[in-house]
Design a protein around this motif. Sequence first.
Motif, PDB file in Angstrom:
ATOM      1  N   GLU A 263      -4.826   2.278   3.374  1.00  0.00           N
ATOM      2  CA  GLU A 263      -3.826   2.334   4.445  1.00  0.00           C
ATOM      3  C   GLU A 263      -3.593   3.754   4.951  1.00  0.00           C
ATOM      4  O   GLU A 263      -2.666   3.998   5.714  1.00  0.00           O
ATOM      5  CB  GLU A 263      -2.528   1.700   3.953  1.00  0.00           C
ATOM      6  CG  GLU A 263      -2.737   0.210   3.734  1.00  0.00           C
ATOM      7  CD  GLU A 263      -1.741  -0.425   2.791  1.00  0.00           C
ATOM      8  OE1 GLU A 263      -0.862   0.267   2.251  1.00  0.00           O
ATOM      9  OE2 GLU A 263      -1.873  -1.639   2.583  1.00  0.00           O
TER      10      GLU A 263
ATOM     11  N   ARG B 146       7.311  -7.992   7.570  1.00  0.00           N
ATOM     12  CA  ARG B 146       6.405  -8.705   6.672  1.00  0.00           C
ATOM     13  C   ARG B 146       4.956  -8.287   6.923  1.00  0.00           C
ATOM     14  O   ARG B 146       4.500  -8.242   8.064  1.00  0.00           O
ATOM     15  CB  ARG B 146       6.535 -10.212   6.875  1.00  0.00           C
ATOM     16  CG  ARG B 146       7.935 -10.723   6.643  1.00  0.00           C
ATOM     17  CD  ARG B 146       8.161 -11.074   5.190  1.00  0.00           C
ATOM     18  NE  ARG B 146       9.548 -11.460   4.982  1.00  0.00           N
ATOM     19  CZ  ARG B 146      10.284 -11.024   3.971  1.00  0.00           C
ATOM     20  NH1 ARG B 146       9.776 -10.220   3.087  1.00  0.00           N
ATOM     21  NH2 ARG B 146      11.527 -11.416   3.847  1.00  0.00           N
ATOM     22  N   GLY B 147       4.252  -7.963   5.851  1.00  0.00           N
ATOM     23  CA  GLY B 147       2.837  -7.633   5.944  1.00  0.00           C
ATOM     24  C   GLY B 147       2.542  -6.398   6.780  1.00  0.00           C
ATOM     25  O   GLY B 147       1.436  -6.254   7.301  1.00  0.00           O
TER      26      GLY B 147
ATOM     27  N   GLN C 201      -1.316  -2.684   6.075  1.00  0.00           N
ATOM     28  CA  GLN C 201      -2.597  -3.383   5.987  1.00  0.00           C
ATOM     29  C   GLN C 201      -3.667  -2.412   5.490  1.00  0.00           C
ATOM     30  O   GLN C 201      -3.590  -1.227   5.799  1.00  0.00           O
ATOM     31  CB  GLN C 201      -2.983  -3.942   7.364  1.00  0.00           C
ATOM     32  CG  GLN C 201      -2.074  -5.040   7.855  1.00  0.00           C
ATOM     33  CD  GLN C 201      -2.117  -6.277   6.966  1.00  0.00           C
ATOM     34  OE1 GLN C 201      -3.167  -6.632   6.423  1.00  0.00           O
ATOM     35  NE2 GLN C 201      -0.969  -6.916   6.800  1.00  0.00           N
TER      36      GLN C 201
ATOM     37  N   SER D 217      -3.322  -4.176   2.585  1.00  0.00           N
ATOM     38  CA  SER D 217      -2.688  -4.737   1.377  1.00  0.00           C
ATOM     39  C   SER D 217      -1.682  -5.840   1.685  1.00  0.00           C
ATOM     40  O   SER D 217      -1.254  -6.550   0.776  1.00  0.00           O
ATOM     41  CB  SER D 217      -1.988  -3.636   0.586  1.00  0.00           C
ATOM     42  OG  SER D 217      -0.844  -3.183   1.285  1.00  0.00           O
ATOM     43  N   ASN D 218      -1.279  -5.963   2.954  1.00  0.00           N
ATOM     44  CA  ASN D 218      -0.294  -6.962   3.371  1.00  0.00           C
ATOM     45  C   ASN D 218       1.071  -6.734   2.711  1.00  0.00           C
ATOM     46  O   ASN D 218       1.844  -7.656   2.514  1.00  0.00           O
ATOM     47  CB  ASN D 218      -0.803  -8.384   3.093  1.00  0.00           C
ATOM     48  CG  ASN D 218      -0.146  -9.390   4.015  1.00  0.00           C
ATOM     49  OD1 ASN D 218       0.071  -9.117   5.183  1.00  0.00           O
ATOM     50  ND2 ASN D 218       0.179 -10.556   3.482  1.00  0.00           N
ATOM     51  N   THR D 219       1.374  -5.481   2.379  1.00  0.00           N
ATOM     52  CA  THR D 219       2.650  -5.125   1.756  1.00  0.00           C
ATOM     53  C   THR D 219       3.747  -5.098   2.814  1.00  0.00           C
ATOM     54  O   THR D 219       3.549  -4.600   3.920  1.00  0.00           O
ATOM     55  CB  THR D 219       2.544  -3.738   1.087  1.00  0.00           C
ATOM     56  OG1 THR D 219       1.494  -3.773   0.126  1.00  0.00           O
ATOM     57  CG2 THR D 219       3.847  -3.337   0.417  1.00  0.00           C
ATOM     58  N   ASP D 220       4.907  -5.635   2.460  1.00  0.00           N
ATOM     59  CA  ASP D 220       6.049  -5.607   3.365  1.00  0.00           C
ATOM     60  C   ASP D 220       6.611  -4.197   3.476  1.00  0.00           C
ATOM     61  O   ASP D 220       6.540  -3.404   2.526  1.00  0.00           O
ATOM     62  CB  ASP D 220       7.171  -6.520   2.853  1.00  0.00           C
ATOM     63  CG  ASP D 220       6.807  -7.990   2.882  1.00  0.00           C
ATOM     64  OD1 ASP D 220       5.792  -8.356   3.519  1.00  0.00           O
ATOM     65  OD2 ASP D 220       7.532  -8.777   2.250  1.00  0.00           O
TER      66      ASP D 220
END
Length: 159
Positions: free
Chosen positions: A29, A132-133, A136, A138-141
């Motif tokens: 990221e 949310r997501g 990227q 990792s799709n971490t919030d």
Amino acid sequence: MSGPVRLDRFRWWHIDEVLPIEADLFGAEQWSPAMFWNELASGHWYRVALDVDGTLLGYAGLTVQPDEAWVQNIAVRRNAQRRGIGRALLEDLLAEADRRGAHSVLLEVAADNAPAQRLYAGYGFEPVGVRRGYYQPSNTDALVMRRDAEPTGNGTDHG
């Protein structure tokens, strides 16, 4: 901070020095060189923290729009963490937001980054939402945090 650290203007030649820190701290990221070039070309407020020997220890950036500022990033090289460098960079960004008359400062922080969230909370940032997501791949919030300017006593915000 332990040991003298100097804050200075982030310049184009610092980009090569921040990229390994980006890669180490943020992995997939991380920001690309082009993203840093774009931030500098746009005239945003960017600072570097330098050790006495000129070693780049950390960096931070701020975008200021009318009434509102966004912390773009704050990063400190792993072997220089826990020396107050992130705090010094944040204080510099907040002072610049104040100078430019921002009524609020916002930022996004990884939902799983509790140490950073504690740092920001200590400066009056409060959670106002979740993206949310956001990070990227990792799709971490991302937790969105906001700090409003304090009233000056004359009925106006000091920015």
